[in-house]
Motif scaffolding. Structure first.
Motif, mmCIF file in Angstrom:
data_model
loop_
_atom_site.group_PDB
_atom_site.id
_atom_site.type_symbol
_atom_site.label_atom_id
_atom_site.label_comp_id
_atom_site.label_asym_id
_atom_site.label_seq_id
_atom_site.Cartn_x
_atom_site.Cartn_y
_atom_site.Cartn_z
ATOM 1 N N MET A 295 -3.601 6.767 -1.977
ATOM 2 C CA MET A 295 -3.501 7.002 -0.543
ATOM 3 C C MET A 295 -4.295 6.013 0.311
ATOM 4 O O MET A 295 -3.780 5.551 1.344
ATOM 5 C CB MET A 295 -3.888 8.442 -0.213
ATOM 6 C CG MET A 295 -2.785 9.451 -0.527
ATOM 7 S SD MET A 295 -1.182 9.051 0.245
ATOM 8 C CE MET A 295 -1.569 9.323 1.984
ATOM 9 N N PRO A 296 -5.545 5.640 -0.025
ATOM 10 C CA PRO A 296 -6.222 4.642 0.822
ATOM 11 C C PRO A 296 -5.453 3.321 0.899
ATOM 12 O O PRO A 296 -5.351 2.714 1.973
ATOM 13 C CB PRO A 296 -7.585 4.464 0.128
ATOM 14 C CG PRO A 296 -7.801 5.728 -0.621
ATOM 15 C CD PRO A 296 -6.440 6.143 -1.094
ATOM 16 N N VAL A 297 -4.898 2.891 -0.243
ATOM 17 C CA VAL A 297 -4.126 1.653 -0.257
ATOM 18 C C VAL A 297 -2.782 1.863 0.448
ATOM 19 O O VAL A 297 -2.343 1.023 1.238
ATOM 20 C CB VAL A 297 -3.907 1.170 -1.697
ATOM 21 C CG1 VAL A 297 -3.027 -0.074 -1.728
ATOM 22 C CG2 VAL A 297 -5.242 0.883 -2.371
ATOM 23 N N GLY A 298 -2.134 2.992 0.161
ATOM 24 C CA GLY A 298 -0.842 3.279 0.775
ATOM 25 C C GLY A 298 -0.933 3.436 2.286
ATOM 26 O O GLY A 298 -0.023 3.019 3.022
ATOM 27 N N GLN A 299 -2.008 4.047 2.761
ATOM 28 C CA GLN A 299 -2.180 4.165 4.202
ATOM 29 C C GLN A 299 -2.364 2.789 4.844
ATOM 30 O O GLN A 299 -1.821 2.515 5.908
ATOM 31 C CB GLN A 299 -3.383 5.056 4.517
ATOM 32 C CG GLN A 299 -3.112 6.536 4.264
ATOM 33 C CD GLN A 299 -4.338 7.395 4.509
ATOM 34 O OE1 GLN A 299 -4.720 8.225 3.681
ATOM 35 N NE2 GLN A 299 -4.966 7.224 5.651
ATOM 36 N N ALA A 300 -3.132 1.924 4.188
ATOM 37 C CA ALA A 300 -3.323 0.570 4.728
ATOM 38 C C ALA A 300 -2.012 -0.208 4.728
ATOM 39 O O ALA A 300 -1.710 -0.953 5.673
ATOM 40 C CB ALA A 300 -4.375 -0.166 3.914
ATOM 41 N N SER A 301 -1.212 -0.044 3.667
ATOM 42 C CA SER A 301 0.047 -0.790 3.590
ATOM 43 C C SER A 301 1.138 -0.206 4.487
ATOM 44 O O SER A 301 2.194 -0.813 4.643
ATOM 45 C CB SER A 301 0.548 -0.841 2.138
ATOM 46 O OG SER A 301 0.979 0.432 1.704
ATOM 47 N N SER A 302 0.876 0.962 5.093
ATOM 48 C CA SER A 302 1.846 1.539 6.026
ATOM 49 C C SER A 302 2.011 0.665 7.270
ATOM 50 O O SER A 302 3.004 0.768 7.995
ATOM 51 C CB SER A 302 1.406 2.944 6.454
ATOM 52 O OG SER A 302 0.248 2.878 7.281
ATOM 53 N N GLY A 303 1.025 -0.189 7.528
ATOM 54 C CA GLY A 303 1.093 -1.085 8.681
ATOM 55 C C GLY A 303 0.583 -0.485 9.973
ATOM 56 O O GLY A 303 0.547 -1.163 11.007
#
Length: 591
Positions: free
Chosen positions: A437-445
């Motif tokens: 989630m920390p990485v996925g939230q950052a990659s959400s843009g």
């Protein structure tokens, strides 16, 4: 959030390890082609009579707001209609003054008025950031703590209460109960409604609540619903129609700047040169030299989604008002770059080694791309540099060059997140939810888009506002959760088919031994909680001015639109999405 995920690699010039897996998506081509090129040559300015008529109607509406009789319900209904029709931006001062007075006398009104009025005032005041208590709805319950049966026959009141529930924050159980109660009874009553206007409003509300809708799209839809209401204000309706068409022309012109054709390219360059230095700065050249065409997605970046029209529509969900035309253009370009960057990391045939080199160049913000990169990466990298340099030139003229530094930093953070996901895919690793989630939230843009959305907003966005974004505020975190989880639910099956890092769905299923359906239910709960976080952050006193918070709120709304009902209408823009874009950007309203 810092994501340190760049692996250490040693490559000689042009070397790519044998056996490195490559992947490539086969996205649906653009459904628009060069359609909007036509607007570049069409006379788009309104005639003098139309401009005079708009100004006359505007002043009449303003007079309605400030001189209406001392009847709170009349004022609330008028303000609600003005905002839903999409013309509230003309009367921000008058609306604020009126609602401030209503807020100060709200409790007197709430004790005396009916369900419709109490719910309407609650929603309109909360939309404006006023911290109205939900306790006003306690009187709607009977001695057993259930909503009174007498409410069921009041369709207008039920609909008003239903819309109000979407402004709830945490620990407001009564609004959760009200949502279930109103949804159940609106659905059951719908087949028997004799009033076509009310029935149309109920159908639309159940499909798209006001608070979750894209303002521009919902204004287009509400104009039709409002016109069906026999009690509509003819002056207000006429003004809303003319204003919609006028703003639509502005959007058509701006979109045409993205899609200038090659035949006009040299002519534009010559015109700029002949007109002199006033038009020869990097910013103006960047706007006039067919920016999207220069990217040449079809030939040079064929792995990427060609979605310039859909992306522009996406940004109109964040802001559509004419005073933000510069901000719209800046953010439209950045979201286009982000979309291609996303596809480069997870849909192109780039090796992990090439992605590392590309990422390292982004982190150092080098003037020229490394020679080891393939030509298409060099081409795209240079476009990123040129675009941000153009932003910097414009902001420097305004004395606000620091803003672009924040935008660059946000893009670097996102690139690191993209690389972290690419590594997981390369290694065949399925992370835990805590890792993902920390990485996925950052990659959400989200953080990059929010940061850039402030860049062109004039004096409203101070340096402290940009520092606020970097402090990881709850409203930004919540929007990231909404964007990431809704995206993953909508796209995980097609992404896994073409080769993609494990989405939140796969991560959750593996970690908890859950089914896909159980994962989706859990994510829906998290999205609902995130919506309440956003609502709470928009209540006064706010950390930054409300117009800035609205950009974040609107970005969350765009995710609800794009990934509604578990489908990804951006990646797969079918007939329905094209019809929606047409209604906002092509079809004018009959006057």
């Amino acid at each position: 959030m810092e994501i340190n995920s760049s692996p250490t690699l040693t490559l000689t010039h042009g070397q790519v390890p044998e056996g490195t897996p490559r992947r490539c998506a086969n996205f649906h081509p653009s459904v628009w082609g060069d359609y909007f090129l036509a607007y570049a040559s069409v006379a788009m300015e309104p005639d003098v009579k139309t401009e005079q008529r708009i100004e006359q109607l505007k002043e009449k509406v303003r007079e309605m707001i400030v001189t209406s009789a001392d009847k709170p319900l009349q004022k609330l209904s008028l303000i609600d209609a003005i905002q839903r029709l999409g013309v509230g931006y003309h009367f921000e001062t008058e609306i604020e003054t009126t609602l401030q007075h209503i807020y100060e006398t709200y409790h007197e009104m709430a004790n005396d008025e009916d369900l419709y009025t109490v719910a309407l005032s609650f929603r309109v005041l909360r939309q404006q950031g006023y911290p109205i208590s939900c306790d006003v709805f306690n009187k709607l319950k009977d001695n057993e703590g259930k909503f009174k049966e007498s409410l069921i026959g009041d369709m207008r009141g039920l609909l008003s209460l239903y819309e109000a529930t979407y402004l709830s924050v945490h620990q407001e159980e009564i609004l959760d109960e009200a949502l279930e109660f109103t949804t159940t009874h609106l659905k059951s009553a719908l087949p028997n409604l004799s009033n076509d206007a009310i029935a149309a409003q109920v159908v639309h509300a159940l499909n798209q609540p006001i608070h979750k809708g894209l303002p521009r799209l919902e204004s287009r839809r509400y104009i039709s619903l409002y016109e069906q209401d026999d009690s509509h204000n003819k002056t207000l309706l006429a003004f809303a129609k003319l204003d919609f068409n006028l703003v639509q022309k502005l959007h058509q012109r701006e979109l045409s700047k993205f899609t200038r054709d090659a035949d006009n390219f040299q002519q534009q360059r010559s015109a700029i040169h002949e007109e002199g230095s006033a038009l020869s700065d990097p910013w103006r050249r960047e706007f006039r030299d067919r920016w999207w065409k220069d990217l040449d997605v079809a030939r040079k970046l064929p792995f990427a989604r060609d979605r310039v029209v859909e992306l522009f529509f996406w940004i109109l969900g964040v802001y559509y008002e004419p005073q933000y035309c510069l901000a719209i253009m800046i953010l439209s370009k950045v979201i286009a770059l982000i979309s291609i960057l996303d596809d480069m990391y997870d849909a192109s045939n780039a090796t992990i080694e090439e992605l590392v080199l590309f990422n390292d160049a982004i982190q150092r913000w080098e003037v020229n791309a490394p020679n080891q990169l393939p030509d298409y990466m060099k081409h795209f990298y240079q476009k990123i540099m040129d675009t941000y340099n153009a932003f910097d030139a414009e902001m420097t003229k305004q004395g606000r060059s620091y803003r672009v530094e924040y935008a660059k930093s946000a893009l670097k953070d996102m690139a690191r997140a993209y690389l972290a996901e690419a590594k997981w895919y390369h290694d065949g690793y399925v992370p835990t939810m805590e890792e993902y989630m920390p990485v996925g939230q950052a990659s959400s843009g989200v953080r990059s888009l929010v940061t850039v959305s402030f860049v062109g907003m004039g004096e409203l966005a101070t340096k402290s506002a940009f520092d606020w974004i970097r402090s990881d505020p709850l409203i930004v975190q919540a929007t990231e959760v909404i964007g990431r989880l809704m995206d993953d639910v909508a796209g995980h099956e097609s992404e896994q088919e073409r080769g993609h890092v494990a989405s939140a769905v796969e991560c959750y299923m593996k970690q908890y031994g859950a089914t896909r359906e159980e994962a989706v239910v859990e994510f829906q709960k998290q999205v609902t909680n995130a919506c309440k976080d956003i609502n709470s952050e928009c209540l006064r006193p706010t950390a930054v001015p409300m117009p800035l918070l609205v950009r974040v709120l609107n970005l969350a709304r765009t995710f609800h639109f794009v990934y509604k009902d578990g489908s990804d209408c951006y990646t797969i823009p079918g007939t329905k999405f094209k019809e929606i874009v047409t209604s906002v950007l092509v079809d004018s309203l009959p006057i």
